[in-house]
Design a protein around this motif. Sequence first.
Motif, short mmCIF file in Angstrom:
data_model
loop_
_atom_site.label_atom_id
_atom_site.label_comp_id
_atom_site.label_asym_id
_atom_site.label_seq_id
_atom_site.Cartn_x
_atom_site.Cartn_y
_atom_site.Cartn_z
N GLU A 263 0.97 3.39 -16.14
CA GLU A 263 -0.20 4.13 -15.68
C GLU A 263 -0.34 4.04 -14.17
O GLU A 263 -0.73 5.00 -13.51
CB GLU A 263 -1.46 3.59 -16.35
N GLY A 264 0.01 2.87 -13.60
CA GLY A 264 -0.06 2.71 -12.15
C GLY A 264 0.85 3.68 -11.43
O GLY A 264 0.48 4.24 -10.38
N ALA A 265 2.06 3.93 -11.97
CA ALA A 265 2.98 4.88 -11.36
C ALA A 265 2.40 6.29 -11.38
O ALA A 265 2.52 7.05 -10.41
CB ALA A 265 4.33 4.83 -12.07
N ALA A 266 1.78 6.64 -12.51
CA ALA A 266 1.16 7.97 -12.62
C ALA A 266 -0.01 8.10 -11.64
O ALA A 266 -0.20 9.16 -11.02
CB ALA A 266 0.68 8.20 -14.05
N GLN A 267 -0.77 7.03 -11.48
CA GLN A 267 -1.90 7.07 -10.54
C GLN A 267 -1.42 7.18 -9.09
O GLN A 267 -2.04 7.87 -8.29
CB GLN A 267 -2.77 5.82 -10.72
N LEU A 268 -0.32 6.51 -8.77
CA LEU A 268 0.23 6.64 -7.41
C LEU A 268 0.68 8.07 -7.14
O LEU A 268 0.50 8.59 -6.04
CB LEU A 268 1.41 5.69 -7.23
N GLU A 269 1.28 8.69 -8.14
CA GLU A 269 1.71 10.08 -7.98
C GLU A 269 0.51 10.99 -7.77
O GLU A 269 0.53 11.88 -6.92
CB GLU A 269 2.51 10.52 -9.22
N LEU A 270 -0.55 10.75 -8.52
CA LEU A 270 -1.77 11.54 -8.35
C LEU A 270 -2.41 11.27 -7.00
O LEU A 270 -2.98 12.17 -6.38
CB LEU A 270 -2.75 11.21 -9.48
N LEU A 271 -2.31 10.04 -6.53
CA LEU A 271 -2.86 9.69 -5.21
C LEU A 271 -2.22 10.54 -4.13
O LEU A 271 -2.88 10.96 -3.18
CB LEU A 271 -2.63 8.21 -4.94
N GLY A 272 -0.91 10.79 -4.26
CA GLY A 272 -0.23 11.62 -3.29
C GLY A 272 -0.73 13.05 -3.28
O GLY A 272 -0.70 13.73 -2.26
N VAL A 273 -1.22 13.50 -4.43
CA VAL A 273 -1.77 14.86 -4.52
C VAL A 273 -3.18 14.90 -3.93
O VAL A 273 -3.53 15.81 -3.18
CB VAL A 273 -1.80 15.33 -5.99
N ILE A 274 -3.97 13.89 -4.26
CA ILE A 274 -5.36 13.85 -3.77
C ILE A 274 -5.39 13.65 -2.26
O ILE A 274 -6.18 14.26 -1.55
CB ILE A 274 -6.14 12.73 -4.48
N GLY A 275 -4.52 12.76 -1.77
CA GLY A 275 -4.47 12.50 -0.34
C GLY A 275 -5.69 11.76 0.15
O GLY A 275 -6.28 10.95 -0.56
N THR A 276 -6.09 12.07 1.39
CA THR A 276 -7.17 11.33 2.04
C THR A 276 -8.48 12.10 2.05
O THR A 276 -9.31 11.92 2.93
CB THR A 276 -6.78 10.99 3.48
N GLN A 277 -8.67 12.99 1.08
CA GLN A 277 -9.95 13.68 1.00
C GLN A 277 -11.05 12.68 0.67
O GLN A 277 -10.77 11.52 0.35
CB GLN A 277 -9.90 14.78 -0.06
N ASP A 278 -12.29 13.11 0.72
CA ASP A 278 -13.42 12.23 0.44
C ASP A 278 -13.37 11.79 -1.01
O ASP A 278 -13.74 12.52 -1.93
CB ASP A 278 -14.74 12.96 0.72
N MET A 279 -12.88 10.56 -1.25
CA MET A 279 -12.69 10.08 -2.61
C MET A 279 -14.00 9.93 -3.37
O MET A 279 -14.09 10.20 -4.56
CB MET A 279 -11.95 8.74 -2.58
N ALA A 280 -15.03 9.49 -2.68
CA ALA A 280 -16.32 9.32 -3.33
C ALA A 280 -16.84 10.67 -3.83
O ALA A 280 -17.36 10.78 -4.94
CB ALA A 280 -17.31 8.68 -2.38
N ALA A 281 -16.66 11.70 -3.00
CA ALA A 281 -17.11 13.03 -3.40
C ALA A 281 -16.29 13.52 -4.59
O ALA A 281 -16.82 14.14 -5.52
CB ALA A 281 -16.98 14.00 -2.23
N ALA A 282 -14.98 13.22 -4.57
CA ALA A 282 -14.12 13.64 -5.67
C ALA A 282 -14.55 12.96 -6.98
O ALA A 282 -14.61 13.59 -8.03
CB ALA A 282 -12.66 13.31 -5.37
N ALA A 283 -14.87 11.68 -6.90
CA ALA A 283 -15.31 10.97 -8.09
C ALA A 283 -16.62 11.54 -8.62
O ALA A 283 -16.82 11.68 -9.83
CB ALA A 283 -15.46 9.48 -7.78
N GLU A 284 -17.54 11.87 -7.69
CA GLU A 284 -18.83 12.43 -8.10
C GLU A 284 -18.64 13.79 -8.76
O GLU A 284 -19.27 14.11 -9.76
CB GLU A 284 -19.74 12.55 -6.88
#
Length: 294
Positions: A263-284
């Motif tokens: 799951e960590g590998a999948a999350q790292l791959e998704l992290l590369g897609v999300i990038g440095t956008q406002d993570m808090a806003a994305a979670a909300e």
Amino acid sequence: MNLPELAAFLKSRRDRVRPADVGLPVGPRRRVPGLRREEVAQLAGLSADYYTELERGRGAQPSAQTLAALARALRLGGDQRDHLFHLADRPLPESARGTGARHVQPALLGLLDRLATTPAQVITDLHETLVQNELAVALLGRAPEPRGPATGFAYRWFTEPDSRAVYPPEDHPHHSRVFVADLHAVAARRSRDSEVAGMTAALRRRSAEFAELWDTHDVGLRRTDHKRIVHPALGVIELDCHSLFSEDGRQRLLWFTAPPGTEGAAQLELLGVIGTQDMAAAAEDNSRTADRNR
């Protein structure tokens, strides 16, 4: 400020850095032996026009921050970095005098450039972040600018409770022990170093937890560790953290990986897609979407 000499020095260093050294494609139509001006500007976070003016011997005196960024972009060694500051008539920062521990060592910076698909950063032996790639910023947040002892994450860990939010609460005792054991090893290696002595003395005064752990005299450099990192959009990410030490031990290259198929590998791959956008806003936004779909 010696503008002509500064311009000549910048051009001579630019000609000696190969695109592959900084993770750039070579390409079939490259007309210059080293980097292009716009590439140096991009690596240093400057405008191409401003850097071009510097290389033409014109423009305003560059700030110390700009010079430090250029030194990193051009992979300057300690003596070359100092020469750049002298040509620009800027005093060397306190952190650059003596050992120059906060000037990122070119070998580690070169490796960092090649770690584009995994979070990675270079830190000092006192856990001050010197440079991060974009995935490290996305995973851990952008490190603070160098301003006193609070720059170091180990110092903030024991003095600023909010800094611990990056790890789950049940993991905090482990990280506290590891930080203190690591600092004990650093203090022994840097015997009679005023920077280390001042930091540990301040932590003993400010943190009862640190003082208690320090008195156990546990010692051990933090070479590898399994970490659970709390991410605002992706939740808890389980990763392995690896360290590569510089020859003098004053700097470390950290990078984060996860075994394939986890799951960590999948999350790292998704992290590369999300990038440095406002993570808090994305979670909300994700939470609101889930509420609407119920």
